[in-house]
Design a protein around this motif. Sequence first.
Motif, PDB file in Angstrom:
ATOM      1  N   ASP A  47     -43.544  23.054 -11.032  1.00  0.00           N
ATOM      2  CA  ASP A  47     -43.162  23.376 -12.395  1.00  0.00           C
ATOM      3  C   ASP A  47     -41.869  22.663 -12.776  1.00  0.00           C
ATOM      4  O   ASP A  47     -41.126  22.188 -11.913  1.00  0.00           O
ATOM      5  N   GLU A  48     -41.595  22.613 -14.062  1.00  0.00           N
ATOM      6  CA  GLU A  48     -40.390  21.947 -14.548  1.00  0.00           C
ATOM      7  C   GLU A  48     -39.143  22.548 -13.911  1.00  0.00           C
ATOM      8  O   GLU A  48     -38.982  23.757 -13.818  1.00  0.00           O
ATOM      9  N   ASN A  49     -38.268  21.666 -13.460  1.00  0.00           N
ATOM     10  CA  ASN A  49     -37.005  22.062 -12.848  1.00  0.00           C
ATOM     11  C   ASN A  49     -35.903  21.934 -13.902  1.00  0.00           C
ATOM     12  O   ASN A  49     -35.722  20.882 -14.494  1.00  0.00           O
ATOM     13  N   LYS A  50     -35.165  23.017 -14.160  1.00  0.00           N
ATOM     14  CA  LYS A  50     -34.125  22.996 -15.187  1.00  0.00           C
ATOM     15  C   LYS A  50     -32.820  23.546 -14.629  1.00  0.00           C
ATOM     16  O   LYS A  50     -32.798  24.607 -14.019  1.00  0.00           O
ATOM     17  N   THR A  51     -31.722  22.793 -14.835  1.00  0.00           N
ATOM     18  CA  THR A  51     -30.404  23.206 -14.370  1.00  0.00           C
ATOM     19  C   THR A  51     -29.446  23.308 -15.543  1.00  0.00           C
ATOM     20  O   THR A  51     -29.311  22.363 -16.328  1.00  0.00           O
ATOM     21  N   TYR A  84     -36.321  25.745  -8.332  1.00  0.00           N
ATOM     22  CA  TYR A  84     -35.641  24.837  -7.412  1.00  0.00           C
ATOM     23  C   TYR A  84     -36.477  24.649  -6.143  1.00  0.00           C
ATOM     24  O   TYR A  84     -36.917  25.617  -5.519  1.00  0.00           O
ATOM     25  N   GLY A  85     -36.684  23.396  -5.767  1.00  0.00           N
ATOM     26  CA  GLY A  85     -37.439  23.101  -4.546  1.00  0.00           C
ATOM     27  C   GLY A  85     -38.915  23.445  -4.676  1.00  0.00           C
ATOM     28  O   GLY A  85     -39.400  23.865  -5.727  1.00  0.00           O
ATOM     29  N   TYR A  86     -39.632  23.282  -3.574  1.00  0.00           N
ATOM     30  CA  TYR A  86     -41.085  23.506  -3.600  1.00  0.00           C
ATOM     31  C   TYR A  86     -41.457  24.985  -3.503  1.00  0.00           C
ATOM     32  O   TYR A  86     -42.613  25.349  -3.639  1.00  0.00           O
ATOM     33  N   THR A  87     -40.458  25.853  -3.263  1.00  0.00           N
ATOM     34  CA  THR A  87     -40.735  27.284  -3.212  1.00  0.00           C
ATOM     35  C   THR A  87     -40.589  27.940  -4.577  1.00  0.00           C
ATOM     36  O   THR A  87     -40.822  29.141  -4.722  1.00  0.00           O
ATOM     37  N   GLY A  88     -40.171  27.173  -5.578  1.00  0.00           N
ATOM     38  CA  GLY A  88     -39.965  27.740  -6.912  1.00  0.00           C
ATOM     39  C   GLY A  88     -38.807  28.714  -6.955  1.00  0.00           C
ATOM     40  O   GLY A  88     -38.813  29.684  -7.723  1.00  0.00           O
ATOM     41  N   ALA A  89     -37.781  28.464  -6.152  1.00  0.00           N
ATOM     42  CA  ALA A  89     -36.653  29.382  -6.035  1.00  0.00           C
ATOM     43  C   ALA A  89     -35.743  29.311  -7.255  1.00  0.00           C
ATOM     44  O   ALA A  89     -35.790  28.370  -8.055  1.00  0.00           O
ATOM     45  N   TYR A 125     -16.772  26.683  -2.682  1.00  0.00           N
ATOM     46  CA  TYR A 125     -18.143  26.653  -3.209  1.00  0.00           C
ATOM     47  C   TYR A 125     -18.982  27.788  -2.634  1.00  0.00           C
ATOM     48  O   TYR A 125     -18.882  28.109  -1.445  1.00  0.00           O
ATOM     49  N   ARG A 126     -19.792  28.396  -3.492  1.00  0.00           N
ATOM     50  CA  ARG A 126     -20.734  29.442  -3.071  1.00  0.00           C
ATOM     51  C   ARG A 126     -22.068  29.214  -3.784  1.00  0.00           C
ATOM     52  O   ARG A 126     -22.098  28.875  -4.962  1.00  0.00           O
ATOM     53  N   SER A 127     -23.162  29.426  -3.064  1.00  0.00           N
ATOM     54  CA  SER A 127     -24.478  29.337  -3.709  1.00  0.00           C
ATOM     55  C   SER A 127     -25.440  30.303  -3.041  1.00  0.00           C
ATOM     56  O   SER A 127     -25.265  30.692  -1.876  1.00  0.00           O
ATOM     57  N   LYS A 128     -26.467  30.679  -3.791  1.00  0.00           N
ATOM     58  CA  LYS A 128     -27.515  31.553  -3.276  1.00  0.00           C
ATOM     59  C   LYS A 128     -28.861  31.038  -3.780  1.00  0.00           C
ATOM     60  O   LYS A 128     -29.064  30.892  -4.982  1.00  0.00           O
ATOM     61  N   GLU A 129     -29.734  30.729  -2.828  1.00  0.00           N
ATOM     62  CA  GLU A 129     -31.082  30.255  -3.136  1.00  0.00           C
ATOM     63  C   GLU A 129     -32.057  31.414  -2.931  1.00  0.00           C
ATOM     64  O   GLU A 129     -32.183  31.939  -1.830  1.00  0.00           O
ATOM     65  N   ILE A 130     -32.728  31.802  -4.016  1.00  0.00           N
ATOM     66  CA  ILE A 130     -33.583  32.988  -3.985  1.00  0.00           C
ATOM     67  C   ILE A 130     -35.036  32.568  -4.223  1.00  0.00           C
ATOM     68  O   ILE A 130     -35.492  32.431  -5.365  1.00  0.00           O
ATOM     69  N   PRO A 131     -35.799  32.319  -3.154  1.00  0.00           N
ATOM     70  CA  PRO A 131     -37.215  31.955  -3.305  1.00  0.00           C
ATOM     71  C   PRO A 131     -38.040  33.159  -3.750  1.00  0.00           C
ATOM     72  O   PRO A 131     -37.598  34.305  -3.675  1.00  0.00           O
ATOM     73  N   LYS A 132     -39.249  32.888  -4.191  1.00  0.00           N
ATOM     74  CA  LYS A 132     -40.128  33.968  -4.634  1.00  0.00           C
ATOM     75  C   LYS A 132     -40.659  34.793  -3.468  1.00  0.00           C
ATOM     76  O   LYS A 132     -40.735  36.015  -3.540  1.00  0.00           O
ATOM     77  N   ASN A 133     -41.034  34.116  -2.376  1.00  0.00           N
ATOM     78  CA  ASN A 133     -41.643  34.841  -1.254  1.00  0.00           C
ATOM     79  C   ASN A 133     -41.054  34.451   0.096  1.00  0.00           C
ATOM     80  O   ASN A 133     -41.717  34.564   1.118  1.00  0.00           O
TER      81      ASN A 133
END
Length: 217
Positions: A47-51, A84-89, A125-133
């Motif tokens: 799906d479209e990736n938007k930042t 984000y990424g292939y997991t749709g996070a 710097y801080r980040s959190k990647e939250i995948p769907k599954n």
Amino acid sequence: MKQKFLLSLLFVCMFIVSSKAQINKNAIWLGGNIGFSQIKNNYEQQDENKTNSLSLRPAVGLAVKENLVAGVSLIYSKGKTDNYGYTGATLKENSYGGGLFVRQYIPVVSRLYFFGEAEAAYTVYRSKEIPKNNPVTETKGWFATLGLSPGISFGVNKRVQLESGLNNLFQLQYGKTKRKTDITGGDADIETFSAGINFEGQSPFYFGVRFLLNNKG
């Protein structure tokens, strides 16, 4: 398009008021800028990736001589990427820190300046990647940056300036981060180094206002 409009507006203002406005030695330089960028990417089988990202940079400085300002700045930025990424996070990022800068103004015509700003900065710097599954991945670290930001400034009068430019268009950066995933054995220490010119929205366009106190002469 917005960038071209704002830069054109500064040129138009130049012809509305014709009196000269210099940045005199010992003037106190206050203000800040705000920047926003939006990047959209389309990939195959994704799906479209938007930042969306937002940055704030308040600063204070002193004119050590005519048209040369040195000072300190605070840095804050946050961003969010959907799909984000292939997991749709969903990726959420934020950073904060500060820096020391030197800015040289080059008069072009009455009230209009080009400027170049060199800055040495440190950010956390801080980040959190939250995948769907999948497990959540958190990244923490720091970056040390040497950057050069060009821009254009218009003196509304002796005490107020409007400006626009590109944050860290040229930069040298070194940093360390630690990546942690909510599963056993998912930790990783990452060391990064980069240098060059920032393109594709990584050097966000900004608009700023500066106030000059004690700008006599």
